[in-house]
Design a protein around this motif. Structure first.
Motif, short mmCIF file in Angstrom:
data_model
loop_
_atom_site.label_atom_id
_atom_site.label_comp_id
_atom_site.label_asym_id
_atom_site.label_seq_id
_atom_site.Cartn_x
_atom_site.Cartn_y
_atom_site.Cartn_z
N THR A 8 0.86 -1.20 0.00
CA THR A 8 0.00 0.00 0.00
C THR A 8 0.90 1.25 0.00
O THR A 8 2.02 1.22 0.52
CB THR A 8 -0.95 0.04 1.23
N GLY A 9 0.39 2.32 -0.60
CA GLY A 9 1.14 3.58 -0.62
C GLY A 9 2.43 3.49 -1.41
O GLY A 9 3.49 3.96 -0.96
N THR A 32 0.21 -0.79 -5.09
CA THR A 32 -1.07 -0.08 -5.06
C THR A 32 -0.84 1.39 -4.69
O THR A 32 0.11 1.73 -3.97
CB THR A 32 -2.06 -0.72 -4.06
N ARG A 34 -3.15 5.40 -4.21
CA ARG A 34 -4.46 6.08 -4.18
C ARG A 34 -4.90 6.48 -5.56
O ARG A 34 -6.04 6.36 -5.93
CB ARG A 34 -4.35 7.34 -3.32
N SER A 35 -3.94 7.04 -6.32
CA SER A 35 -4.28 7.53 -7.65
C SER A 35 -3.30 6.95 -8.66
O SER A 35 -2.09 7.15 -8.53
CB SER A 35 -4.20 9.06 -7.65
N SER A 52 -5.59 0.67 -7.95
CA SER A 52 -5.93 1.80 -7.07
C SER A 52 -6.30 1.25 -5.70
O SER A 52 -7.07 0.28 -5.61
CB SER A 52 -7.15 2.55 -7.61
N ASP A 54 -7.09 3.04 -1.80
CA ASP A 54 -7.07 4.05 -0.74
C ASP A 54 -7.43 3.32 0.54
O ASP A 54 -8.53 2.74 0.63
CB ASP A 54 -8.10 5.15 -1.08
N THR A 56 -8.49 4.17 3.22
CA THR A 56 -9.69 4.63 3.93
C THR A 56 -10.97 4.26 3.18
O THR A 56 -12.06 4.61 3.61
CB THR A 56 -9.66 6.16 4.15
N THR A 60 -12.04 -0.14 -2.31
CA THR A 60 -10.84 -0.11 -3.16
C THR A 60 -9.82 -1.17 -2.71
O THR A 60 -9.06 -1.68 -3.52
CB THR A 60 -10.17 1.28 -3.18
N ALA A 82 1.17 2.49 3.63
CA ALA A 82 0.54 3.81 3.46
C ALA A 82 0.44 4.55 4.79
O ALA A 82 0.09 3.96 5.81
CB ALA A 82 -0.86 3.64 2.87
N THR A 104 -6.27 6.62 8.41
CA THR A 104 -5.23 6.25 7.45
C THR A 104 -4.21 5.30 8.08
O THR A 104 -4.01 4.18 7.59
CB THR A 104 -4.49 7.51 6.94
#
Ligand SMILES: NC(=O)c1ccc[n+]([C@@H]2O[C@H](COP(=O)([O-])OP(=O)(O)OC[C@H]3O[C@@H](n4cnc5c(N)ncnc54)[C@H](OP(=O)(O)O)[C@@H]3O)[C@@H](O)[C@H]2O)c1
Length: 269
Positions: A8-9, A32, A34-35, A52, A54, A56, A60, A82, A104
């Motif tokens: 993540t992140g 992965t 967020r955008s 993608s 996120d 939170t 996703t 993340a 987060t």
């Protein structure tokens, strides 16, 4: 057959360096972010996808895990990386800021673990690597909210390893020291309060000055890779953080406290 890691992140910093390192070592990588717009040129490589995610937004997380399984067939290692820091005096922290920090750094990590666990249990093996911080073991001034999330991650991880052992799932904690990434300049949200303005300016200045001399994230990526391949029960890995943890453990509290206050707070202490 190549193993698969989901990170993540991975749009910058430690996550990006980790994705590149695992890829270099021949792993399949779900980097992965967020955008997807943040996916740099380095992401156009065989063996790598950028779903993608996120932390939170649980839907996703589910879709990123689905995409990874469709593409690679398994998830051997989850790296929960993340995160960002909410800094500033607790008196100035708004409920929204604190909520977002925990959503987060802590609840997002919990959701990701909960959603990936059925996959790991069904596989009969897996590893969960949580990126906490030396800030999950000791605390610096004006970072109470951030530290609270990382101490929570640390406690969760140490307990979780007992209940997952029966499923052949290991838990590891990565506790980096200060690392030069987007974290300090872009990844930080600052709370303010007029009673602490001088102290905030002092700590901001200190962090910005220090950022240039920090090590790059590759050392953390290597530690994460070591943890991913380590079959021992070792729980904690502290890339670039060992010296702080040792000093904190052996120095008398009075000495540690005045050292940190002198260095970070200067005349505002
Ligand atoms: N740098 C340090 O000194 C240090 C020390 C100890 C621990 N850590 C920890 O290391 C981890 C990575 O930080 P870093 O230093 O690499 O900083 P960074 O370069 O700012 O990277 C943070 C990553 O987290 C992502 N992120 C933030 N909120 C997210 C969300 N809601 N969902 C998914 N991704 C999200 C960011 O994505 P966007 O690009 O979309 O913002 C970015 O990819 C963090 O957990 C941090 O607490 C850092």
């Amino acid at each position: 057959m190549s193993k698969t890691v989901l990170i993540t992140g991975a749009s910058s910093g430690i996550g990006e360096a980790t994705a590149k390192y695992f890829l270099e070592k021949g792993w399949n990588v779900a980097a992965t972010m967020r955008s997807r717009r943040k996916a740099g040129d380095w992401t156009n490589q065989k063996g790598l996808i950028c779903p993608s995610l996120d932390v939170t937004a649980p839907e996703t997380i589910e879709s990123a895990i689905r995409e990874t399984l469709e593409h690679f067939g398994s998830i051997d290692v989850l790296v929960n990386n993340a995160g960002y820091a909410l800094m500033g005096p607790l008196e100035g922290v708004t409920p929204q800021q604190l909520n977002h920090q925990f959503q987060t750094n802590f609840f997002g990590l919990v959701s990701t673990i909960q959603i990936v666990l059925p996959v790991l249990r069904q596989q009969g093996k897996g590893k969960i690597i949580n990126v906490a911080s030396i800030g999950g073991r000791l605390a610096f001034p004006l970072a109470s909210s951030y530290h609270a999330t990382k101490w929570a991650v640390d406690g969760l991880s140490e307990s979780l390893r007992y209940e997952l052992r029966r499923f052949n799932i290991q838990v590891k904690i990565i506790e980096p020291g200060g690392i030069k990434t987007n974290f300090i300049n872009h990844g930080t949200d600052w709370a303010t309060h007029p009673a602490y303005t001088d102290m905030v300016n002092q700590v901001k200045g200190f962090s910005e000055r220090m950022n240039d001399s920090l090590p790059s994230p590759e050392g953390v990526a290597k530690a994460i890779y070591r943890a991913a391949n380590d079959r021992s029960g070792k729980l904690r890995y502290s890339p670039h953080g060992e010296a702080y943890l040792l000093a904190h453990a052996i120095l008398p509290d009075k000495l540690w406290r005045s050292l940190i206050a002198n260095v970070m707070l200067g005349k505002t202490k």
